[in-house]
Scaffold this motif. Structure first.
Motif, short mmCIF file in Angstrom:
data_model
loop_
_atom_site.label_atom_id
_atom_site.label_comp_id
_atom_site.label_asym_id
_atom_site.label_seq_id
_atom_site.Cartn_x
_atom_site.Cartn_y
_atom_site.Cartn_z
N VAL A 1 9.30 -5.01 -9.76
CA VAL A 1 8.49 -4.08 -8.99
C VAL A 1 7.93 -3.00 -9.92
CG1 VAL A 1 8.43 -2.44 -7.06
CG2 VAL A 1 9.89 -4.49 -6.94
N ALA A 2 6.64 -2.78 -9.87
CA ALA A 2 5.99 -1.72 -10.65
C ALA A 2 5.24 -0.80 -9.71
CB ALA A 2 5.03 -2.32 -11.69
N ARG A 3 5.13 0.45 -10.08
CA ARG A 3 4.45 1.43 -9.23
C ARG A 3 3.04 1.68 -9.76
NH1 ARG A 3 6.85 7.28 -7.26
NH2 ARG A 3 4.92 8.09 -6.33
N ALA A 4 2.07 1.49 -8.90
CA ALA A 4 0.67 1.66 -9.29
C ALA A 4 0.41 3.11 -9.72
CB ALA A 4 -0.25 1.30 -8.14
N GLY A 5 -0.25 3.26 -10.87
CA GLY A 5 -0.61 4.58 -11.36
C GLY A 5 0.53 5.32 -12.02
N ARG A 6 1.69 4.70 -12.13
CA ARG A 6 2.84 5.36 -12.76
C ARG A 6 3.48 4.50 -13.84
NH1 ARG A 6 8.19 7.92 -9.76
NH2 ARG A 6 9.56 7.86 -11.58
N ASN B 1 3.67 -1.76 -6.24
CA ASN B 1 4.07 -0.87 -5.16
C ASN B 1 3.22 0.39 -5.13
OD1 ASN B 1 5.80 -0.10 -3.01
ND2 ASN B 1 6.95 1.23 -4.39
N ARG B 2 3.08 0.96 -3.92
CA ARG B 2 2.35 2.21 -3.70
C ARG B 2 0.91 2.12 -4.23
NH1 ARG B 2 5.27 6.35 -1.79
NH2 ARG B 2 3.73 7.87 -2.48
N VAL B 3 0.24 1.06 -3.85
CA VAL B 3 -1.16 0.87 -4.23
C VAL B 3 -2.04 1.73 -3.32
CG1 VAL B 3 -3.02 -0.82 -4.46
CG2 VAL B 3 -0.66 -1.49 -4.94
N PRO B 4 -3.00 2.46 -3.87
CA PRO B 4 -3.93 3.22 -3.01
C PRO B 4 -4.56 2.30 -1.98
CG PRO B 4 -4.23 3.83 -5.30
CD PRO B 4 -3.27 2.67 -5.31
N VAL B 5 -4.60 2.76 -0.74
CA VAL B 5 -5.04 1.90 0.36
C VAL B 5 -6.51 1.57 0.21
CG1 VAL B 5 -5.34 1.74 2.85
CG2 VAL B 5 -3.31 2.83 1.92
N ASN B 6 -6.80 0.28 0.27
CA ASN B 6 -8.17 -0.22 0.23
C ASN B 6 -8.49 -0.80 1.60
OD1 ASN B 6 -10.59 -1.48 -0.15
ND2 ASN B 6 -9.94 -2.72 -1.91
N PRO B 7 -9.38 -0.15 2.38
CA PRO B 7 -9.67 -0.63 3.73
C PRO B 7 -10.13 -2.08 3.78
CG PRO B 7 -10.62 1.54 3.38
CD PRO B 7 -10.14 1.06 2.05
N ALA B 8 -10.82 -2.51 2.72
CA ALA B 8 -11.30 -3.89 2.71
C ALA B 8 -10.14 -4.87 2.60
CB ALA B 8 -12.27 -4.10 1.55
N PRO C 1 0.82 -1.22 0.00
CA PRO C 1 0.00 0.00 0.00
C PRO C 1 0.84 1.26 0.00
CG PRO C 1 0.04 -0.98 2.18
CD PRO C 1 0.73 -1.95 1.27
N ALA C 2 0.28 2.33 -0.53
CA ALA C 2 0.98 3.61 -0.57
C ALA C 2 1.12 4.16 0.84
CB ALA C 2 0.21 4.60 -1.44
N ASP C 3 2.32 4.64 1.15
CA ASP C 3 2.57 5.26 2.43
C ASP C 3 3.78 6.17 2.30
OD1 ASP C 3 4.16 5.15 5.23
OD2 ASP C 3 1.99 5.01 5.57
N GLU C 4 3.73 7.29 2.95
CA GLU C 4 4.80 8.29 2.80
C GLU C 4 6.14 7.74 3.24
OE1 GLU C 4 5.86 12.85 4.24
OE2 GLU C 4 3.95 11.91 4.77
N SER C 5 6.18 6.97 4.31
CA SER C 5 7.45 6.45 4.82
C SER C 5 8.09 5.50 3.82
CB SER C 5 7.23 5.74 6.16
OG SER C 5 6.74 6.63 7.12
N VAL C 6 7.27 4.59 3.27
CA VAL C 6 7.80 3.67 2.28
C VAL C 6 8.17 4.41 1.01
CG1 VAL C 6 7.30 1.61 0.91
CG2 VAL C 6 6.42 1.81 3.23
N GLY C 7 7.33 5.37 0.60
CA GLY C 7 7.60 6.12 -0.62
C GLY C 7 8.89 6.91 -0.53
N ASN C 8 9.28 7.35 0.67
CA ASN C 8 10.52 8.10 0.84
C ASN C 8 11.72 7.20 1.04
OD1 ASN C 8 9.18 10.55 0.59
ND2 ASN C 8 8.80 10.71 2.80
N GLY C 9 11.53 5.90 0.87
CA GLY C 9 12.65 4.98 0.95
C GLY C 9 12.93 4.47 2.34
#
Length: 477
Positions: free
Chosen positions: A407-412, A438-445, A228-236
């Motif tokens: 690894v592929a980035r979702a939406g990019r 990677n960085r998939v929009p978070v789905n609560p389900a 899931p997408a998250d700022e901490s992971v996205g910043n490495g």
């Protein structure tokens, strides 16, 4: 189902799955516009009179009756043309109370026959229901008189054919126009078709990977993880696996488990991680995957095989000035340059100083010996390689490892890039274990249990460790 049919079916499903909301929105808009237009239109009513055509055959048997029937059927087609003639319409208007012109009356009328019968119908359409009834009756009466005049011999006598009104004009139960239900339904359908067309047009110019289905279909290999997408992971950042059960840590644990199932027939200890282009998240995946395996007590080392633009050491605050390049050039041994993360409990072999010939070094026999030595001392060796579409280094390293994950980035990342990666790796004979989105929009389900740990529910979210400099050079193996 043939391969081509599967491709089309997948494309249809992908388009609808990603942008179903647009199809629904335009469908509702089309229905609303059609309903509004229908309600704004003036209702039109129809009145229909029915006439019967009879040919005069005189006394006779069955043959004469049959001939008379054929004559009547031939005449009824001609009589429909007479309905809109000036002679009939002038008589009809003059004999009624209608104040309309001949042209107006003609535009309001329609005449038709029932096939293989001698029935003729006259229909009048008008916003005024009573006016429609009066016009239809007047035209029917005028036509009867006119036909009688035409069919009467010049010398007098009985007419050779006659028209009889069998059903005076009756008004339709409701307006024939607009048909609100039908128009609204067609509006919904038209809006949905426009929505699909827009979606396919959008898809043609925007073919980015947005789901695991897209990624697996484009690469032709199973999707073994979704982060899931998250700022901490996205910043490495490297996640703290010891005290958090967040969505991201659970995603990497699931990736760790899936890799074991993908490779059930043989154990692997050399794993390569790559991506189509920079910024897709291969390095973050390498580091966090290493931390997830180390969590199980396994001996893990991350090797930065990107000798052109190394980032592994920078991500974790290690010393990037010494590493793989020193070992390959013969200026240092492995025990001299391997660094250990004392907090996350995995080792790191940085890329080392810049070199002029990265591809040659990675393809050298010395590189093979280095990986073999690492395999002997570690349960898992993770090689972070350069992007596939920029240089050939990933294919070179991929030929030396037990398997590669993409690894592929979702939406990019585009599906074309993923397909090109699969083609290049296949041509190079590289074994692809699977892919990670990677960085998939978070789905609560999907990530509904994120935050659950053995000590209760965690509300801190994803947290990268703040002490990234906890590295030391070690010779212990």
């Amino acid at each position: 189902m043939a391969a081509g049919e599967r491709d089309i079916a997948h494309e249809l499903w992908s388009v609808i799955h990603h942008r179903w909301w647009l199809v629904v929105l335009l469908s509702l808009l089309g229905g609303a516009l059609a309903l509004s237009a229908s309600l704004m239109r003036t209702p039109v009513y129809a009145a229909t009179a029915t006439l019967y055509v009879t040919a005069n055959t005189g006394p006779g048997g069955a043959l004469e009756a049959y001939q008379g029937s054929l004559a009547s059927q031939q005449r009824v087609e001609s009589y429909t043309k007479l309905v809109e003639s000036d002679a009939v319409l002038n008589r009809a208007i003059a004999g009624s109370g209608l104040r309309i012109s001949v042209d107006e009356a003609r535009s309001m009328l329609a005449a038709y026959t029932t096939p293989e019968t001698v029935l003729l119908s006259i229909s009048a359409n008008s916003p005024d229901g009573d006016g429609a009834v009066e016009l239809a009756d007047s035209v029917a009466a005028s036509l009867v008189d006119y036909v009688n005049t035409l069919e009467t011999p010049p010398g007098g006598g009985e007419a050779s054919a006659r028209l009889t009104i069998v059903s005076p004009a009756t008004l339709s139960e409701g307006p024939i126009s607009p048909r609100i239900t039908r128009s609204t339904g067609l509006g919904f359908v038209f809006g949905a078709l426009v929505g699909l067309a827009v979606c396919f047009g959008w898809e043609r110019f925007d073919n980015r990977v947005r789901s695991k289905e897209d990624l697996g279909f484009a690469l032709g290999s199973p999707v073994v993880g979704s982060v899931p997408a998250d700022e901490s992971v996205g910043n490495g950042g490297v996640l703290e696996f010891s005290d958090s059960g967040t969505a991201a840590t659970e995603a990497y644990r699931k990736l760790r488990t899936n890799l074991a199932f993908v490779n059930v027939d043989s154990e692997f200890s050399l794993l390569g991680v790559t991506s189509p282009r920079p910024g897709d998240g291969k390095t973050s995946t390498s580091l966090n995957l290493a931390a997830s395996f180390a969590e199980l007590g396994q001996r893990v080392v991350v090797v930065d095989c990107d000798l052109r633009r190394p980032t592994v050491a920078l991500r974790v605050g290690a010393n990037g000035g010494v590493g793989l390049a020193d070992v390959l050039s013969g200026s240092a041994s492995l025990v001299d340059v391997i660094q250990r993360d004392r907090i996350r409990d995995f080792d790191l072999l940085a890329s080392g100083p810049p070199v002029p010939n990265p591809s040659q070094l990675l393809a050298s026999e010395k590189m093979g010996r280095v990986l073999s030595e690492l395999r002997e001392h570690y349960d898992l060796v993770i090689c972070d390689t350069p992007p596939v579409l920029l240089v050939a280094d990933a294919c070179v390293v991929g030929q030396r490892v037990d398997g590669l994950i993409v690894v592929a980035r979702a939406g990019r990342t585009s599906r074309k890039d993923v397909a090109d990666v699969g083609s290049q790796l296949s041509s190079a004979g590289v074994r692809v274990l699977g892919s990670v989105l990677n960085r998939v929009p978070v789905n609560p389900a999907e990530y509904g249990y994120a935050g659950y740990s053995g000590r209760g529910y965690s509300g801190d979210g994803i947290r990268a460790h703040s002490d990234l400099g906890q590295f030391e050079t070690t010779t212990e193996r």
